[in-house]
Each structure stands twice: as structure tokens, then as C-alpha cells.
Design a protein around this motif. Sequence first.
Motif, PDB file in Angstrom:
ATOM      1  N   GLN A  82       2.090   6.856  -6.798  1.00  0.00           N
ATOM      2  CA  GLN A  82       1.035   7.638  -7.423  1.00  0.00           C
ATOM      3  C   GLN A  82       1.282   9.139  -7.311  1.00  0.00           C
ATOM      4  N   ARG A  83       2.227   9.524  -6.519  1.00  0.00           N
ATOM      5  CA  ARG A  83       2.515  10.952  -6.352  1.00  0.00           C
ATOM      6  C   ARG A  83       3.387  11.466  -7.424  1.00  0.00           C
ATOM      7  N   TYR A 121       0.831  -1.202   0.000  1.00  0.00           N
ATOM      8  CA  TYR A 121       0.000   0.000   0.000  1.00  0.00           C
ATOM      9  C   TYR A 121       0.867   1.254   0.000  1.00  0.00           C
ATOM     10  N   ASN A 122       1.873   1.279   0.865  1.00  0.00           N
ATOM     11  CA  ASN A 122       2.752   2.447   0.940  1.00  0.00           C
ATOM     12  C   ASN A 122       3.508   2.647  -0.353  1.00  0.00           C
ATOM     13  N   HIS A 182       0.996   3.982  -2.920  1.00  0.00           N
ATOM     14  CA  HIS A 182       0.640   5.353  -2.563  1.00  0.00           C
ATOM     15  C   HIS A 182       1.774   6.312  -2.939  1.00  0.00           C
ATOM     16  N   TYR A 183       3.025   5.889  -2.689  1.00  0.00           N
ATOM     17  CA  TYR A 183       4.187   6.714  -2.999  1.00  0.00           C
ATOM     18  C   TYR A 183       4.338   6.860  -4.515  1.00  0.00           C
TER      19      TYR A 183
END
Length: 80
Positions: free
Chosen positions: A79-80, A72-73, A76-77
Amino acid sequence: MFKQPGIAAVLSFFWTGVGQIYNGQILKGIFLIILQGINGLLMFVGIGFITYPIVWIWGMFDAYKTAERMNYNQNHYNQR
């Protein structure tokens, strides 16, 4: 790096701590391996029959959830 939560849990099923090592948590994995060795010895006095399965189940759960959290992390990272 993407981790398979199922593989982490299965590794910990067969040998407590190996799922943590697969996830990159080397010290935690070694600690759990040593702890299970102690729990194995504690079976001679009876308490190990309680502590061994608790640590075994927790190790599988922790390996699975840690792999999920790492994925997940990472997603999430990225996608930035």
C-alpha cells in the motif's frame, strides 16, 4: 507471496512443522519435526504425553498466526 493461514494450520495439524515450512520458515519447521520425534520417544517414559500435544497445538497456532502476519506485512508494504 500470499499465504493461506488455514492451510498452514491444517498442514501443522497433520504433521507438526510442515505449516512452518509452507510459510517459508524452513529451519523452524525442521526443528519442530525433530522436536516432535523426540516427544514421541519421550512417550515411553510418560512425559511425552504432556509435551507432544503442547508442541502440536503451538505449532498449529504459530503456523496460522505467522501466515496472517506475513499477509498483513505484505499488504501493508504494497500500500505504500
